[in-house]
Design a protein around this motif. Structure first.
Motif, PDB file in Angstrom:
ATOM      1  N   VAL A 108       0.832  -1.201   0.000  1.00 54.45           N
ATOM      2  CA  VAL A 108       0.000   0.000   0.000  1.00 54.45           C
ATOM      3  C   VAL A 108       0.866   1.251   0.000  1.00 54.45           C
ATOM      4  CG1 VAL A 108      -1.929  -1.163   1.121  1.00 54.45           C
ATOM      5  CG2 VAL A 108      -0.196  -0.018   2.523  1.00 54.45           C
ATOM      6  N   ASP A 109       0.210   2.373  -0.240  1.00 54.21           N
ATOM      7  CA  ASP A 109       0.902   3.642  -0.429  1.00 54.21           C
ATOM      8  C   ASP A 109       1.296   4.331   0.856  1.00 54.21           C
ATOM      9  OD1 ASP A 109      -2.085   3.965  -0.287  1.00 54.21           O
ATOM     10  OD2 ASP A 109      -1.482   6.058  -0.089  1.00 54.21           O
ATOM     11  N   SER A 110       0.571   4.104   1.954  1.00 51.91           N
ATOM     12  CA  SER A 110       0.762   4.931   3.145  1.00 51.91           C
ATOM     13  C   SER A 110       0.338   4.193   4.408  1.00 51.91           C
ATOM     14  CB  SER A 110      -0.057   6.216   3.013  1.00 51.91           C
ATOM     15  OG  SER A 110      -1.447   5.892   2.962  1.00 51.91           O
ATOM     16  N   GLU A 111       0.758   4.742   5.558  1.00 51.05           N
ATOM     17  CA  GLU A 111       0.330   4.201   6.845  1.00 51.05           C
ATOM     18  C   GLU A 111      -1.175   4.350   7.009  1.00 51.05           C
ATOM     19  OE1 GLU A 111       1.834   2.477   8.981  1.00 51.05           O
ATOM     20  OE2 GLU A 111       3.941   2.695   8.398  1.00 51.05           O
ATOM     21  N   ARG A 112      -1.753   5.387   6.404  1.00 45.61           N
ATOM     22  CA  ARG A 112      -3.198   5.583   6.468  1.00 45.61           C
ATOM     23  C   ARG A 112      -3.932   4.397   5.847  1.00 45.61           C
ATOM     24  NH1 ARG A 112      -3.137   9.000   3.035  1.00 45.61           N
ATOM     25  NH2 ARG A 112      -3.649   7.565   1.358  1.00 45.61           N
ATOM     26  N   THR A 113      -3.507   3.999   4.644  1.00 47.56           N
ATOM     27  CA  THR A 113      -4.149   2.871   3.973  1.00 47.56           C
ATOM     28  C   THR A 113      -3.907   1.578   4.730  1.00 47.56           C
ATOM     29  OG1 THR A 113      -3.807   3.996   1.846  1.00 47.56           O
ATOM     30  CG2 THR A 113      -4.368   1.662   1.770  1.00 47.56           C
ATOM     31  N   ARG A 114      -2.695   1.409   5.257  1.00 50.00           N
ATOM     32  CA  ARG A 114      -2.390   0.201   6.019  1.00 50.00           C
ATOM     33  C   ARG A 114      -3.298   0.076   7.242  1.00 50.00           C
ATOM     34  NH1 ARG A 114       0.241  -2.083  10.248  1.00 50.00           N
ATOM     35  NH2 ARG A 114       1.312  -4.064   9.773  1.00 50.00           N
ATOM     36  N   ALA A 115      -3.440   1.154   7.998  1.00 51.61           N
ATOM     37  CA  ALA A 115      -4.278   1.118   9.193  1.00 51.61           C
ATOM     38  C   ALA A 115      -5.722   0.795   8.839  1.00 51.61           C
ATOM     39  CB  ALA A 115      -4.185   2.452   9.928  1.00 51.61           C
ATOM     40  N   GLN A 116      -6.209   1.366   7.748  1.00 51.96           N
ATOM     41  CA  GLN A 116      -7.590   1.102   7.335  1.00 51.96           C
ATOM     42  C   GLN A 116      -7.758  -0.345   6.897  1.00 51.96           C
ATOM     43  OE1 GLN A 116      -8.192   4.080   4.312  1.00 51.96           O
ATOM     44  NE2 GLN A 116      -8.585   5.714   5.783  1.00 51.96           N
ATOM     45  N   ALA A 117      -6.757  -0.896   6.202  1.00 50.43           N
ATOM     46  CA  ALA A 117      -6.836  -2.294   5.759  1.00 50.43           C
ATOM     47  C   ALA A 117      -6.838  -3.242   6.948  1.00 50.43           C
ATOM     48  CB  ALA A 117      -5.670  -2.605   4.823  1.00 50.43           C
ATOM     49  N   VAL A 118      -5.972  -2.986   7.916  1.00 51.56           N
ATOM     50  CA  VAL A 118      -5.911  -3.844   9.109  1.00 51.56           C
ATOM     51  C   VAL A 118      -7.216  -3.750   9.892  1.00 51.56           C
ATOM     52  CG1 VAL A 118      -4.740  -4.180  11.319  1.00 51.56           C
ATOM     53  CG2 VAL A 118      -3.396  -3.789   9.248  1.00 51.56           C
ATOM     54  N   ALA A 119      -7.776  -2.542   9.988  1.00 50.30           N
ATOM     55  CA  ALA A 119      -9.039  -2.365  10.700  1.00 50.30           C
ATOM     56  C   ALA A 119     -10.171  -3.137  10.032  1.00 50.30           C
ATOM     57  CB  ALA A 119      -9.385  -0.882  10.778  1.00 50.30           C
ATOM     58  N   ARG A 120     -10.036  -3.361   8.724  1.00 48.82           N
ATOM     59  CA  ARG A 120     -11.058  -4.109   7.987  1.00 48.82           C
ATOM     60  C   ARG A 120     -10.790  -5.609   7.983  1.00 48.82           C
ATOM     61  NH1 ARG A 120     -14.317  -0.967   4.671  1.00 48.82           N
ATOM     62  NH2 ARG A 120     -14.766  -2.825   3.440  1.00 48.82           N
TER      63      ARG A 120
END
Length: 395
Positions: free
Chosen positions: A124-136
């Motif tokens: 992924v592109d960013s920590e923002r996307t990573r956090a959202q993916a893990v939350a999902r």
């Protein structure tokens, strides 16, 4: 560690083909000069139909479509060492190809919903996307931040800086045929109105190399744009002249990013181009005209549902009800959580767009937008992506 002998890439839309694939491909060629690299181009509803020609210009060993993908899967496991890498599209395609060939599958995305448990790695592109993916529900150990491939694309495709005066306004009516037919003439009408107020302004059309000749001819003629208040024009070499005589420079793809860095304002529609403009620090007006809502492609199930008989009329109402529920259209607005780029939605004429663009030319507006765009988390990603894939391909 054994190096892969074959790399199977997958991509879908014109934005990913133009910005994600080239920087990754150049790194793969450098790291694995003897490897066979094939691209499966799984066109989506946003495609222009000319993506195959563009893909074949990239120096791949083979370019195939959906039929080629299915044939490759039907051949079963390969005796080679290989990797599947998706650069845009549905991750199930990458996972299915990986299972059929026995190759590990990786996928890159800005979208946290694009995780699939069958992936060896979700990049992924960013920590923002990573956090959202893990939350999902994505498995944390398989979600890796590598960076933003659009940053790489902007840094590498910088040829032929346009010889244009200052006060430049860029027109980006899209690489999508359904939009270009209507929006080139519409943006010409906007440019005419802006020039009437600010005669010192200069205008340039960033012409997409993906548009078929027939679509370009329709777009220049203004045949469809007149329904939106647009105008026609005539194309003479590297110049486009509007119906009322406004001269607009025509810029080709290699001049794209140099023009973005030189311009003061751009007119565009939602898509990857909004991120390119943001990373180039160019204040932009993002347009979503809903004069013809039935023409706007939708993702997933809804796209196919509205292709059924009678779907055109149902889609008009559906799109108009859906639009207010989408807080932000432009990618930088989504990522920053605020409307940094003005967004005009609904039924509006050229005069409203001209007013919004003229406001963006004010010095305080320019400074404020650029300050907010500096908050984007965007670092180059191609080197990190290729390094991660090669290090984890045989793990």
């Amino acid at each position: 560690m054994s190096k892969p002998e074959e790399l199977l890439l997958l991509t879908n839309g014109p934005g990913e083909l133009s910005t994600w694939v080239p920087p990754v491909l150049s790194r793969l060629r450098g790291a694995l000069p003897g490897a066979r690299i094939e691209l499966f181009l799984i066109r989506d509803q946003f495609a222009a139909g000319t993506e195959g020609r563009r893909a074949r210009s990239l120096g791949l060993d083979a370019v195939s479509g959906r039929t080629g993908l299915l044939a490759r899967m039907a051949r079963g496991p390969s005796a080679r060492r290989g990797v599947v890498l998706m650069l845009g599209g549905a991750p199930r395609d990458a996972v299915g190809l990986g299972r059929a060939t026995g190759y590990p599958a990786f996928s890159y995305s800005f979208d946290p919903k694009a995780w699939h448990p069958g992936l060896r790695g979700f990049l992924v592109d960013s920590e923002r996307t990573r956090a959202q993916a893990v939350a999902r529900g994505a498995e944390p150990g398989r979600v890796q931040v590598v960076g933003n491939l659009v940053v790489d694309a902007i840094g590498e495709a910088d040829e032929g800086a346009p010889d244009l005066a200052g006060n430049l306004v860029l027109l980006l009516p899209s690489s999508r045929p359904f939009a270009a037919r209507y929006l080139l003439g519409f943006m010409l009408a906007v440019a005419e109105q802006m020039a009437a107020v600010r005669p010192e302004l200069r205008f340039a059309w960033l012409k997409s190399g993906l548009l078929p000749p027939a679509v370009l001819e329709e777009a220049v003629s203004g045949r469809w744009a007149r329904e939106l208040g647009g105008v026609g024009g005539r194309l003479e070499g590297a110049r486009l002249y509007s119906a009322n005589g406004l001269e607009v420079a025509v810029l080709d793809e290699p001049q794209r990013y140099a023009a973005m860095r030189r311009a003061r304002v751009a007119l565009t529609i939602p898509g990857t181009n909004t991120l390119e403009l943001a990373l180039a620090q160019l204040p932009s007006v993002v347009l979503l005209p809903l004069h013809k809502p039935e023409l706007i492609p939708l993702e997933g199930f809804w796209h196919w549902l509205f292709l059924l008989p009678g779907g055109r009329y149902l889609k008009q109402g559906f799109v108009r009800r859906l639009e207010p529920r989408i807080p932000y259209l432009a990618l930088p607005n989504q990522w920053l959580g605020e409307r940094v780029f003005p967004e005009l939605r609904g039924v509006f004429g050229p005069e409203r767009v001209a007013q919004a663009a003229l406001e963006l030319l004010q010095a305080d507006q320019q400074a404020a937008i650029r300050a907010r765009l500096s908050g984007l988390e965007a670092q180059p990603g191609a080197d990190n992506l290729v390094r991660y894939v090669l290090e984890n391909a045989s793990s």
